[in-house]
Design a protein around this motif. Structure first.
Motif, PDB file in Angstrom:
ATOM      1  N   THR A 170      -5.827  10.171   3.662  1.00 13.58           N
ATOM      2  CA  THR A 170      -6.303   8.848   4.089  1.00 13.58           C
ATOM      3  C   THR A 170      -7.811   8.849   4.258  1.00 13.58           C
ATOM      4  O   THR A 170      -8.423   7.799   4.328  1.00 13.58           O
ATOM      5  CB  THR A 170      -5.663   8.423   5.426  1.00 13.58           C
ATOM      6  OG1 THR A 170      -5.948   9.423   6.391  1.00 13.58           O
ATOM      7  CG2 THR A 170      -4.186   8.233   5.298  1.00 13.58           C
ATOM      8  N   GLY A 220      -0.153   2.944  11.408  1.00 12.70           N
ATOM      9  CA  GLY A 220       0.020   2.743   9.972  1.00 12.70           C
ATOM     10  C   GLY A 220      -0.397   3.912   9.111  1.00 12.70           C
ATOM     11  O   GLY A 220      -0.087   3.944   7.937  1.00 12.70           O
ATOM     12  N   ARG A 221      -1.153   4.847   9.655  1.00 11.09           N
ATOM     13  CA  ARG A 221      -1.566   5.967   8.816  1.00 11.09           C
ATOM     14  C   ARG A 221      -1.794   7.220   9.654  1.00 11.09           C
ATOM     15  O   ARG A 221      -2.085   7.146  10.849  1.00 11.09           O
ATOM     16  CB  ARG A 221      -2.840   5.627   8.057  1.00 11.09           C
ATOM     17  CG  ARG A 221      -3.969   5.154   8.979  1.00 11.09           C
ATOM     18  CD  ARG A 221      -5.261   5.054   8.249  1.00 11.09           C
ATOM     19  NE  ARG A 221      -5.185   4.117   7.136  1.00 11.09           N
ATOM     20  CZ  ARG A 221      -6.176   3.936   6.268  1.00 11.09           C
ATOM     21  NH1 ARG A 221      -7.270   4.651   6.383  1.00 11.09           N
ATOM     22  NH2 ARG A 221      -6.065   3.063   5.308  1.00 11.09           N
ATOM     23  N   TRP A 222      -1.631   8.352   8.973  1.00 13.16           N
ATOM     24  CA  TRP A 222      -1.890   9.627   9.634  1.00 13.16           C
ATOM     25  C   TRP A 222      -3.401   9.800   9.803  1.00 13.16           C
ATOM     26  O   TRP A 222      -4.179   9.406   8.954  1.00 13.16           O
ATOM     27  CB  TRP A 222      -1.389  10.783   8.786  1.00 13.16           C
ATOM     28  CG  TRP A 222       0.075  11.035   8.917  1.00 13.16           C
ATOM     29  CD1 TRP A 222       1.056  10.586   8.096  1.00 13.16           C
ATOM     30  CD2 TRP A 222       0.722  11.813   9.923  1.00 13.16           C
ATOM     31  NE1 TRP A 222       2.279  11.026   8.517  1.00 13.16           N
ATOM     32  CE2 TRP A 222       2.107  11.786   9.637  1.00 13.16           C
ATOM     33  CE3 TRP A 222       0.284  12.529  11.045  1.00 13.16           C
ATOM     34  CZ2 TRP A 222       3.047  12.441  10.429  1.00 13.16           C
ATOM     35  CZ3 TRP A 222       1.219  13.183  11.817  1.00 13.16           C
ATOM     36  CH2 TRP A 222       2.577  13.134  11.520  1.00 13.16           C
ATOM     37  N   SER A 223      -3.786  10.384  10.911  1.00 15.67           N
ATOM     38  CA  SER A 223      -5.176  10.809  11.062  1.00 15.67           C
ATOM     39  C   SER A 223      -5.110  12.244  11.581  1.00 15.67           C
ATOM     40  O   SER A 223      -4.033  12.731  11.926  1.00 15.67           O
ATOM     41  CB  SER A 223      -5.892   9.913  12.079  1.00 15.67           C
ATOM     42  OG  SER A 223      -5.279  10.082  13.341  1.00 15.67           O
ATOM     43  N   ARG A 277       0.605   4.118   0.921  1.00 21.59           N
ATOM     44  CA  ARG A 277       0.587   4.896   2.169  1.00 21.59           C
ATOM     45  C   ARG A 277       1.427   4.221   3.231  1.00 21.59           C
ATOM     46  O   ARG A 277       2.136   4.869   3.983  1.00 21.59           O
ATOM     47  CB  ARG A 277      -0.849   5.029   2.680  1.00 21.59           C
ATOM     48  CG  ARG A 277      -1.612   6.091   1.932  1.00 21.59           C
ATOM     49  CD  ARG A 277      -3.022   6.101   2.440  1.00 21.59           C
ATOM     50  NE  ARG A 277      -3.901   6.577   1.409  1.00 21.59           N
ATOM     51  CZ  ARG A 277      -5.125   6.140   1.236  1.00 21.59           C
ATOM     52  NH1 ARG A 277      -5.608   5.189   2.018  1.00 21.59           N
ATOM     53  NH2 ARG A 277      -5.867   6.630   0.300  1.00 21.59           N
ATOM     54  N   ARG A 278       1.336   2.866   3.277  1.00 25.93           N
ATOM     55  CA  ARG A 278       2.162   2.138   4.247  1.00 25.93           C
ATOM     56  C   ARG A 278       3.624   2.342   3.930  1.00 25.93           C
ATOM     57  O   ARG A 278       4.457   2.519   4.805  1.00 25.93           O
ATOM     58  CB  ARG A 278       1.830   0.645   4.229  1.00 25.93           C
ATOM     59  CG  ARG A 278       0.573   0.301   4.962  1.00 25.93           C
ATOM     60  CD  ARG A 278       0.741  -1.023   5.703  1.00 25.93           C
ATOM     61  NE  ARG A 278      -0.327  -1.166   6.696  1.00 25.93           N
ATOM     62  CZ  ARG A 278      -0.129  -0.965   7.979  1.00 25.93           C
ATOM     63  NH1 ARG A 278       1.062  -0.653   8.430  1.00 25.93           N
ATOM     64  NH2 ARG A 278      -1.128  -1.085   8.824  1.00 25.93           N
ATOM     65  N   ASP A 283       0.869  -1.168   0.000  1.00 24.38           N
ATOM     66  CA  ASP A 283       0.000   0.000   0.000  1.00 24.38           C
ATOM     67  C   ASP A 283       0.912   1.226   0.000  1.00 24.38           C
ATOM     68  O   ASP A 283       1.759   1.361   0.886  1.00 24.38           O
ATOM     69  CB  ASP A 283      -0.850  -0.055   1.284  1.00 24.38           C
ATOM     70  CG  ASP A 283      -1.778   1.145   1.381  1.00 24.38           C
ATOM     71  OD1 ASP A 283      -1.592   2.101   0.606  1.00 24.38           O
ATOM     72  OD2 ASP A 283      -2.667   1.099   2.233  1.00 24.38           O
ATOM     73  N   LYS A 331      -1.369  14.423   4.848  1.00 23.10           N
ATOM     74  CA  LYS A 331      -1.454  12.972   4.667  1.00 23.10           C
ATOM     75  C   LYS A 331      -2.703  12.416   5.340  1.00 23.10           C
ATOM     76  O   LYS A 331      -3.301  11.450   4.861  1.00 23.10           O
ATOM     77  CB  LYS A 331      -0.196  12.298   5.208  1.00 23.10           C
ATOM     78  CG  LYS A 331       0.992  12.520   4.279  1.00 23.10           C
ATOM     79  CD  LYS A 331       2.283  12.020   4.872  1.00 23.10           C
ATOM     80  CE  LYS A 331       3.421  12.297   3.899  1.00 23.10           C
ATOM     81  NZ  LYS A 331       4.727  12.227   4.545  1.00 23.10           N
ATOM     82  N   MET A 357       4.591   5.683   4.967  1.00 24.28           N
ATOM     83  CA  MET A 357       4.695   5.735   6.416  1.00 24.28           C
ATOM     84  C   MET A 357       6.006   5.134   6.880  1.00 24.28           C
ATOM     85  O   MET A 357       6.673   5.668   7.768  1.00 24.28           O
ATOM     86  CB  MET A 357       3.503   4.969   7.033  1.00 24.28           C
ATOM     87  CG  MET A 357       3.561   4.831   8.532  1.00 24.28           C
ATOM     88  SD  MET A 357       3.687   6.422   9.372  1.00 24.28           S
ATOM     89  CE  MET A 357       2.049   7.073   9.057  1.00 24.28           C
TER      90      MET A 357
END
Lengths: 125, 325
Positions: free
Chosen positions: B320, B240-243, B168-169, B166, B316, B172
């Motif tokens: 997501t 695993g991802r920005w929030s 994004r992964r 992925d 980012k 990251m």
């Protein structure tokens, strides 16, 4: 001249040169079954419509001799010594292989183009 | 036909670099080739001197002619080695040169050179270093090219393809590693920089770069913030991802790191005046005094760096929210 953007003629010339490259080797091997020297070979090929650049042919003869496909011998009978090349046994074998492949390719191209007037149905899918 | 001076000169030039055992054979071949070509031109109606001249023009540069007869590749680095050469040079340029640059500047600072001198000698050293690295790397590859004769140095296998990931992964992971390295560098900088950049005055008393009364608490504060930042990045990498939550939270360690530094710098409480005088940076004193150009600029840069990560996080984080294509 913009090297990155060749004209249509340059592209055609490039592909033609690529298509002909291997045929010079075959022509040399076949023609030199009878001993011959560089300039005579250049003229023979030119007369038959296979124009080869001298800067290509002379180094090619040397390379084929080095690979044992041509035998070479200096002829000093005449005023000007000339290096005569003759197709060796290994060269003869390669000539047969190349000729066989040439005929096979010729047949394949004929098959592909026979009765081919434009794109076929299958090509549109 | 007896060979004229021009032909003799051509043949001599062509044989110059040939090994001794190949010379005689090549000389005879070349004489035959030139003479046959000249004769053909004369037969076609060209005058003999013109014919010779045209023949030699067509033969071209004797060095290139010899090269076309030989089997040696006429390139330094061929397609089999070029990608590796390019990757290696890029890695070297991006790692060795900055590292040496920073180390060199430190060394020059320790030697108490003036800023102008440091800038000049660093520039020259890095240029020299770059030329050396480029030259020796290329030389090794050119030697390899001649010995491997086009065999690739490493066998490529389908297994060596990178895993599908992925994006994004993947992003990251890159961010995480980059920040781990950054945090480690900052920790080292906080601990080592003041030790490196201090000297002893005539009485043997250590004169540090930073203002002692500020640094005594600031260094512990900075190390603490870096520890918090490390925890933050581990949590982020695990998620695993920005929030938006992470982006908002990232403001805390970044401002906690940047603001005290910027404040100390802008209010002239960061750098030690005794150190500045010793290093000949006294001209700069006015600039870094409160409200001075450099002080304001430094403060802005510090804050800019501090808010870069949260902004990056928000961007980012927004991405997501959208589904992957």
């Amino acid at each position: 001249m913009d090297m990155s953007n060749p004209s249509a003629e340059e592209i055609t010339a490039g592909h033609l040169a690529e298509l002909r490259r291997g045929t010079v080797v075959l022509a040399c091997l076949v023609h030199l079954r009878q001993p011959g020297y560089g300039y005579a070979l250049l003229e023979t090929l030119r007369d038959r419509g296979m124009t080869v650049d001298a800067n290509t042919l002379y180094p090619l003869l040397r390379r084929l001799a080095k690979q044992g496909l041509l035998a070479s011998k200096w002829n000093t009978d005449e005023a000007r010594p000339r290096k005569f090349y003759t197709t060796s046994a290994a060269g003869e074998e390669l000539a047969r292989t190349l000729t066989g492949d040439w005929i096979r390719l010729d047949g394949a191209v004929r098959d592909l183009t026979a009765g081919d007037d434009g794109p076929r149905k299958g090509d549109l899918l | 036909m007896t060979a004229s001076t021009l032909t003799k000169r051509y043949i001599a030039a062509a044989m110059r670099d040939l090994p001794g055992d190949q010379r005689e054979e090549f000389r005879r071949e070349l004489i035959e080739r030139i003479a046959d070509d000249v004769d053909a031109r004369i037969e076609a109606g060209t005058s003999s001197s013109d014919a010779e001249y045209q023949t030699l023009v067509e033969l071209g540069d004797p060095d290139l002619l010899v090269a076309s007869y030989s089997d040696h590749p006429q390139f330094l680095i061929g397609p089999s080695l070029f990608p590796l050469w390019k990757r290696l040079l890029r890695i070297i340029a991006l790692t060795v040169i900055p590292t040496v640059g920073v180390a060199f500047v430190f060394a020059e600072l320790l030697a108490h050179k003036s800023l102008g001198e440091i800038a000049g000698s660093t520039f020259i050293t890095l240029i020299t270093l770059g030329v050396h690295l480029g030259f020796w790397t290329t030389l090794v590859f050119a030697v390899l090219q001649r010995n491997l004769r086009g065999t690739p140095l490493m066998q490529w296998k389908p297994e060596s393809l990178p895993e599908l990931m992925d994006p994004r992964r993947h992003e990251m992971r890159t961010d995480f590693i980059a920040h781990l390295v950054l945090i480690a560098l900052l920790v080292v900088a906080v601990i080592v920089l003041p030790l490196l950049l201090s000297f002893r005055d005539a009485d043997g008393v250590s004169v540090p770069l930073f203002n002692s009364s500020t640094w005594v608490w600031l260094q512990w504060w900075l190390l603490g913030v870096l520890a918090v930042d490390l925890v933050f990045w581990i949590l982020l990498a695990r998620s695993g991802r920005w929030s938006f939550g992470f982006a908002a939270a990232s403001i805390v360690p970044n401002l906690a790191f940047g603001l005290p530094l910027a404040w100390a710098f802008a209010s002239d409480q960061l750098l030690n005046h005794a150190f500045l005088e010793r290093t000949g940076w006294t001209d700069w004193a006015g600039l870094i005094a409160p409200g001075g150009v450099l002080a304001v600029l430094g403060a802005f840069v510090t804050i800019g760096i501090a808010v870069a990560t949260p902004i990056d996080g928000f961007v980012k984080g927004r991405r997501t929210q959208r589904p992957l294509k």
